[in-house]
Scaffold this motif. Structure first.
Motif, PDB file in Angstrom:
ATOM      1  N   GLY A  29       8.680 -10.303 -17.400  1.00 46.45           N
ATOM      2  CA  GLY A  29       7.741  -9.669 -18.313  1.00 46.45           C
ATOM      3  C   GLY A  29       7.771 -10.253 -19.704  1.00 46.45           C
ATOM      4  O   GLY A  29       7.052  -9.789 -20.591  1.00 46.45           O
ATOM      5  N   VAL A  30       8.614 -11.257 -19.929  1.00 48.91           N
ATOM      6  CA  VAL A  30       8.701 -11.944 -21.219  1.00 48.91           C
ATOM      7  C   VAL A  30       8.689 -13.436 -20.932  1.00 48.91           C
ATOM      8  O   VAL A  30       9.253 -13.898 -19.945  1.00 48.91           O
ATOM      9  N   SER A  31       8.051 -14.212 -21.807  1.00 51.46           N
ATOM     10  CA  SER A  31       7.942 -15.648 -21.572  1.00 51.46           C
ATOM     11  C   SER A  31       9.075 -16.410 -22.241  1.00 51.46           C
ATOM     12  O   SER A  31       9.625 -15.991 -23.255  1.00 51.46           O
ATOM     13  N   GLN A 279      27.954 -22.725 -12.070  1.00 49.71           N
ATOM     14  CA  GLN A 279      27.562 -21.742 -13.071  1.00 49.71           C
ATOM     15  C   GLN A 279      26.053 -21.547 -12.981  1.00 49.71           C
ATOM     16  O   GLN A 279      25.296 -22.514 -12.854  1.00 49.71           O
ATOM     17  N   TYR A 280      25.603 -20.289 -13.056  1.00 49.63           N
ATOM     18  CA  TYR A 280      24.187 -19.980 -12.893  1.00 49.63           C
ATOM     19  C   TYR A 280      23.633 -19.287 -14.131  1.00 49.63           C
ATOM     20  O   TYR A 280      24.375 -18.798 -14.987  1.00 49.63           O
ATOM     21  N   THR A 281      22.309 -19.246 -14.208  1.00 52.69           N
ATOM     22  CA  THR A 281      21.626 -18.546 -15.290  1.00 52.69           C
ATOM     23  C   THR A 281      20.412 -17.814 -14.726  1.00 52.69           C
ATOM     24  O   THR A 281      20.001 -18.047 -13.587  1.00 52.69           O
ATOM     25  N   ILE A 282      19.841 -16.959 -15.544  1.00 56.85           N
ATOM     26  CA  ILE A 282      18.702 -16.077 -15.246  1.00 56.85           C
ATOM     27  C   ILE A 282      19.167 -14.913 -14.371  1.00 56.85           C
ATOM     28  O   ILE A 282      19.035 -14.909 -13.146  1.00 56.85           O
ATOM     29  N   PHE A 283      19.739 -13.917 -15.030  1.00 52.40           N
ATOM     30  CA  PHE A 283      20.195 -12.708 -14.350  1.00 52.40           C
ATOM     31  C   PHE A 283      19.404 -11.511 -14.886  1.00 52.40           C
ATOM     32  O   PHE A 283      19.740 -10.934 -15.916  1.00 52.40           O
ATOM     33  N   SER A 284      18.351 -11.175 -14.159  1.00 51.03           N
ATOM     34  CA  SER A 284      17.491 -10.044 -14.516  1.00 51.03           C
ATOM     35  C   SER A 284      18.069  -8.784 -13.877  1.00 51.03           C
ATOM     36  O   SER A 284      17.487  -8.174 -12.987  1.00 51.03           O
ATOM     37  N   LEU A 285      19.235  -8.371 -14.348  1.00 53.86           N
ATOM     38  CA  LEU A 285      20.076  -7.455 -13.579  1.00 53.86           C
ATOM     39  C   LEU A 285      19.516  -6.046 -13.464  1.00 53.86           C
ATOM     40  O   LEU A 285      19.765  -5.363 -12.464  1.00 53.86           O
ATOM     41  N   TRP A 286      18.775  -5.567 -14.449  1.00 57.99           N
ATOM     42  CA  TRP A 286      18.170  -4.236 -14.335  1.00 57.99           C
ATOM     43  C   TRP A 286      17.258  -4.169 -13.115  1.00 57.99           C
ATOM     44  O   TRP A 286      17.100  -3.117 -12.495  1.00 57.99           O
ATOM     45  N   ASP A 287      16.683  -5.300 -12.759  1.00 55.94           N
ATOM     46  CA  ASP A 287      15.829  -5.390 -11.582  1.00 55.94           C
ATOM     47  C   ASP A 287      16.635  -5.721 -10.330  1.00 55.94           C
ATOM     48  O   ASP A 287      16.582  -5.020  -9.320  1.00 55.94           O
ATOM     49  N   ASN A 507       7.167  -1.298 -10.188  1.00 55.58           N
ATOM     50  CA  ASN A 507       8.338  -1.407 -11.054  1.00 55.58           C
ATOM     51  C   ASN A 507       9.549  -0.803 -10.351  1.00 55.58           C
ATOM     52  O   ASN A 507       9.427   0.098  -9.513  1.00 55.58           O
ATOM     53  N   GLU A 508      10.716  -1.288 -10.721  1.00 51.34           N
ATOM     54  CA  GLU A 508      11.914  -1.098  -9.904  1.00 51.34           C
ATOM     55  C   GLU A 508      12.454   0.325  -9.776  1.00 51.34           C
ATOM     56  O   GLU A 508      13.042   0.656  -8.734  1.00 51.34           O
ATOM     57  N   PRO A 509      12.339   1.211 -10.769  1.00 52.69           N
ATOM     58  CA  PRO A 509      12.968   2.531 -10.608  1.00 52.69           C
ATOM     59  C   PRO A 509      12.512   3.317  -9.385  1.00 52.69           C
ATOM     60  O   PRO A 509      13.216   4.219  -8.929  1.00 52.69           O
ATOM     61  N   SER A 510      11.355   2.975  -8.816  1.00 53.89           N
ATOM     62  CA  SER A 510      10.852   3.716  -7.656  1.00 53.89           C
ATOM     63  C   SER A 510      11.314   3.148  -6.313  1.00 53.89           C
ATOM     64  O   SER A 510      11.112   3.789  -5.278  1.00 53.89           O
ATOM     65  N   HIS A 511      11.904   1.976  -6.287  1.00 53.71           N
ATOM     66  CA  HIS A 511      12.011   1.224  -5.043  1.00 53.71           C
ATOM     67  C   HIS A 511      12.777   1.917  -3.920  1.00 53.71           C
ATOM     68  O   HIS A 511      12.528   1.657  -2.748  1.00 53.71           O
ATOM     69  N   HIS A 512      13.696   2.783  -4.236  1.00 57.14           N
ATOM     70  CA  HIS A 512      14.510   3.421  -3.194  1.00 57.14           C
ATOM     71  C   HIS A 512      13.901   4.716  -2.669  1.00 57.14           C
ATOM     72  O   HIS A 512      14.371   5.269  -1.672  1.00 57.14           O
ATOM     73  N   MET A 513      12.856   5.219  -3.313  1.00 50.59           N
ATOM     74  CA  MET A 513      12.467   6.620  -3.124  1.00 50.59           C
ATOM     75  C   MET A 513      11.962   6.944  -1.726  1.00 50.59           C
ATOM     76  O   MET A 513      12.227   8.033  -1.200  1.00 50.59           O
ATOM     77  N   GLU A 549       7.120 -10.078 -10.230  1.00 50.90           N
ATOM     78  CA  GLU A 549       8.181 -10.347  -9.255  1.00 50.90           C
ATOM     79  C   GLU A 549       9.560  -9.914  -9.732  1.00 50.90           C
ATOM     80  O   GLU A 549      10.411  -9.516  -8.932  1.00 50.90           O
ATOM     81  N   ASP A 550       9.801 -10.019 -11.039  1.00 57.13           N
ATOM     82  CA  ASP A 550      11.103  -9.648 -11.601  1.00 57.13           C
ATOM     83  C   ASP A 550      12.252 -10.375 -10.914  1.00 57.13           C
ATOM     84  O   ASP A 550      13.228  -9.760 -10.465  1.00 57.13           O
ATOM     85  N   CYS A 551      12.109 -11.698 -10.842  1.00 56.25           N
ATOM     86  CA  CYS A 551      13.191 -12.573 -10.372  1.00 56.25           C
ATOM     87  C   CYS A 551      13.673 -12.230  -8.968  1.00 56.25           C
ATOM     88  O   CYS A 551      14.855 -12.373  -8.651  1.00 56.25           O
ATOM     89  N   GLY A 552      12.767 -11.756  -8.125  1.00 60.35           N
ATOM     90  CA  GLY A 552      13.096 -11.567  -6.719  1.00 60.35           C
ATOM     91  C   GLY A 552      13.162 -10.139  -6.233  1.00 60.35           C
ATOM     92  O   GLY A 552      13.104  -9.902  -5.020  1.00 60.35           O
ATOM     93  N   GLN A 553      13.284  -9.154  -7.123  1.00 64.04           N
ATOM     94  CA  GLN A 553      13.480  -7.781  -6.659  1.00 64.04           C
ATOM     95  C   GLN A 553      12.285  -7.243  -5.882  1.00 64.04           C
ATOM     96  O   GLN A 553      12.446  -6.575  -4.860  1.00 64.04           O
ATOM     97  N   MET A 554      11.065  -7.524  -6.368  1.00 64.16           N
ATOM     98  CA  MET A 554       9.891  -7.029  -5.653  1.00 64.16           C
ATOM     99  C   MET A 554       9.864  -7.574  -4.223  1.00 64.16           C
ATOM    100  O   MET A 554       9.501  -6.870  -3.277  1.00 64.16           O
TER     101      MET A 554
END
Length: 745
Positions: A29-31, A279-287, A507-513, A549-554
């Motif tokens: 969601g940010v460039s 070593q890795y980068t880009i961890f969109s962990l909230w998602d 968006n991710e907060p609903s995904h488990h419901m 996509e949020d780095c794969g979560q969707m």
């Protein structure tokens, strides 16, 4: 394209190509990124992206895993691209041999803090670009080789033209000319490093020493075939298979490699370090902590171990675990400390060999700090799942005192649950927010509203149900979620998309419901809603996702759900059943074993899961354990148009905190923090406890009736039940002096 749709550097609605850069984000969601942009042109050198940009058509475009081809209409140039982990390779086919150039734009997109370009020899350039955007300081180094001899190098800086072999500026665009080329085809090889220019050179020489574009492309695509074959689908529905493998691809392109071939990487302290692991980068962990990282623990166990090693390095170098890490930067984006469930999940699945005492030290540093709102959280206690993970690590480490602290913090959701209405509800000064609308989007919730946050208690669902009033009310609350009006109130939030009622799959907060119906033994409702989400909110078209996509979560949600299960609690090693969508799924595990999922029985799209077998034996649980998958075997789902499966009470998903149950704090139902004459304070407990209070430090008494306040007052309050007490909280009330007024000029 700017804004939301331009974050990755490509959007299907685009009609213009500025060039081909070498770093990209995926569905954020940010460039940021889009570094080291190259663009082929023919004719006079131009330095503005509006001048060197070219129109293109999707009719002349090919996109595959590991390969991209497009015709640039402006000069009728065919561009082909492929990659390795740390390098890119370009192939440009021109109409003629003369007048062809490459524009290298180091100004593209972000604020440039520093840039450098040097001609090494007749075929080679090197340099760097240090920029500021989402990442406050991102250092990208490059080493570029051309298949044709460079005849002319011009540099545009602040609209002045320079001819120099070395140039340093915050404004730097170069034109590389080749005179009369030996061929109409020009190939370009680019090594990328986040360490230094020497690292970029060594990465290129190690990963792409030759000039055979087709062989390099074939090697790349063979690697992608191997990666994507970690899960093999057998089914007649080609559209669903296309969506599935697109989703799997989306999960495999992040996180990105961040270390050089020699193991060096740039740390969170902006210093150069060396690691024995990647070593890795880009961890969109909230998602991604929700399903993406649990998916890695099944199909990418070696990389999953490297991710935990990466977190350890980031902790050692920067002093704390990341929340949303990008290019070795703490971005300060999002809430919580969701590296912790990823760490706990990997530890309990036996994926990391880092000692539990070390892991506990790392996670406690995040949880015990005072910034990012945590000082208030520790006082009032309003986050839960991450703390449950810390409690489990503390228990494994034998740290009983730490376990007690964090198992209590893991229940702090109880302090904002308004059981009278059944929602997580904001408080200010211990007073429930009023008026209250669960569909309202405001800054009390991150990218969501109360509907979308009120069901996130994966560590303690059964206690949550008890507080609501039992299974029937919980089921009704879920029914209301999916059947409510999809209209939201309050501010606009672009993330809230893919609505079914107030369920927001975008968006991710609903995904488990949808999976929560299993916790009240109503599997048929879980299956119905999962079926609807899969079929309505994912397609094989360019707009086939209902949210970013949020780095794969969707996509991880889709991969799990179409296989037939989902990690509702992403750190307890259980995958709760939904329904299968393919005739056969074979997971080829890195340990050499295979886990096969078969669907038998009724073929109707609306058939329900009616029986489960594991290795030919009847399986009665509502979930499958991670170890059962990793042991290999055959999971058989039997489908029927009648008799959806039900589970015995002892076979339901595990989700109850039994140690050290806390007493929720009391709340104030009505009352004004600031008043003129008087205000009436009505208190209440959340679960039938006594409310004890004190006014201005006076002797404590039990609350039995409204309290009338007519002066500046401090009230302390706590709940008391069965000899146990809640935290003591304080509310301050201020009386506006008579005659006080404000005049606005």
């Amino acid at each position: 394209m700017d804004g939301w749709d331009g974050c990755s550097g490509y959007h299907y609605s685009d009609s213009i190509i500025y060039g081909f850069s070498h770093t990209h984000l995926s569905g954020t969601g940010v460039s940021d990124y889009a570094d080291v942009l190259l663009m082929p042109i023919t004719g006079q050198a131009v330095y503005s992206n509006t001048d060197y940009a070219s129109a293109f058509s999707h009719n002349n475009e090919v996109a595959e895993a590991g390969y991209y081809k497009v015709k640039l209409d402006k000069h009728n140039i065919l561009a082909e691209l492929t990659t390795s982990q740390r390098t890119g390779m370009h192939k440009y086919s021109f109409l003629q041999k003369k007048g062809n150039k490459i524009i290298l734009d180091l100004n593209h997109r972000d604020v440039v803090l520093d840039a450098y370009l040097e001609q090494v020899d007749d075929y080679t350039l090197k340099g760097y670009r240090i920029s500021k955007a989402w990442a406050q300081k991102q250092s990208t180094f490059f080493y570029i080789q051309f298949s044709e001899k460079i005849s002319n190098l011009e540099i545009n800086s602040n609209d002045s033209i320079f001819s120099a072999q070395k140039f340093k500026s915050t404004q730097l665009v170069a034109s590389i000319g080749f005179g009369k080329m030996a061929s109409k085809e020009l190939m370009v090889k680019v090594g990328i490093s986040f360490v230094d220019m020497n690292g970029a050179e060594q990465n290129l020489k190690s990963e792409n020493p030759n000039w055979d574009f087709e062989a390099f492309k074939a090697a790349n695509q063979n690697q992608w075939r191997e990666e994507l074959s970690s899960i093999q689908i057998s089914d007649d529905n080609e559209s669903k298979k296309t969506v599935f493998y697109t989703a799997l691809y989306h999960n495999l392109i992040v996180p990105n490699m961040f270390s050089d071939v020699d193991g060096r990487y740039r740390g969170m302290d902006d210093e150069i370090h060396k690691s024995a692991t990647n070593q890795y980068t880009i961890f969109s962990l909230w998602d991604t902590y929700r399903a993406t990282h649990p998916l890695y623990t099944i199909i990418e166990t070696e990389r999953a171990a490297d991710f935990i090693a990466t977190f350890k390095n980031q902790y050692n170098d920067g002093g704390i675990l990341p929340i949303w890490e990008l290019a070795g930067n703490y971005t300060g984006c999002m809430i919580g400390y969701h590296a912790i469930p990823v760490i706990a999940d990997a530890y309990f699945k036996g994926i990391t060999d880092i000692p539990v005492d070390t892991l506990l030290e790392m996670v406690l540093k995040s949880a015990n700090q005072d910034n990012l709102g945590l000082k208030a959280y520790k006082e009032f206690g309003f986050i839960s799942n991450d703390d449950w993970c810390i409690a489990q690590l503390a228990k494994a480490a034998g740290k009983d005192s730490v376990y007690k602290v964090f198992i209590a913090r893991a229940q702090s959701y109880k302090n904002i649950l308004d059981t009278k209405i059944g929602y997580m509800r904001p408080k200010l000064n211990q007073i429930w927010k009023a008026p209250f609308d669960p569909s309202e989007v405001d800054f009390n919730y991150t990218e969501a509203n109360s509907w979308q946050y009120s069901f996130y208690v994966p560590q303690d669902m059964y206690s949550f149900m008890d507080l609501l009033g039992g299974e029937a009310r919980f089921e009704q609350q879920l029914d209301d979620l999916f059947s409510a009006s999809s209209v939201t109130s309050g501010r606009h939030q672009s993330d809230i998309t893919g609505l079914i009622g107030q369920y927001a799959h975008g968006n991710e907060p609903s995904h488990h419901m949808a999976y929560l119906y299993n916790y009240v033994n109503k599997s048929q409702k879980t299956q119905s809603y999962v079926h609807r989400i899969v079929n309505e909110l994912y397609t094989d078209q360019p707009d086939g996702l209902c949210g970013n996509e949020d780095c794969g979560q969707m996509s991880a949600w889709y991969v799990f759900s179409t296989m037939g299960f989902y990690p509702v609690n992403p750190a307890n090693g259980e995958y709760v059943f939904g329904k299968p969508f393919f005739k056969k799924v074979q997971i080829n595990l890195e340990n050499g074993k295979k886990f096969i999922i078969e669907k038998t029985g009724e073929e109707s799209a609306h058939a329900f899961l009616s029986e489960i077998l594991l290795n030919g034996e009847k399986y009665t649980k509502a979930y499958i354990n991670h170890k059962d998958i990793m042991n290999g075997g055959v999971l058989t789902f039997k489908m029927s148009n009648k008799n959806p499966i039900t589970y015995a009470s002892g076979d339901m998903p595990n989700s109850k905190i039994v140690d050290g149950a806390i007493i929720p704090v009391p709340a104030i139902r009505t009352g004004k923090s600031v008043f003129r004459d008087t205000t009436s304070i009505i208190m209440e407990s959340i679960d039938g406890a006594k409310v004890m209070y004190s006014i201005n430090g006076s002797e404590e008494k039990e609350y039995v009736e409204p309290i009338l306040i007519d002066s500046i007052t401090t009230i302390s309050m706590r709940s008391l039940k069965e000899g146990k007490t809640s935290k003591t909280l304080f509310s301050k009330f201020y009386k506006i002096p008579e005659g006080r007024h404000i005049t606005l000029d």
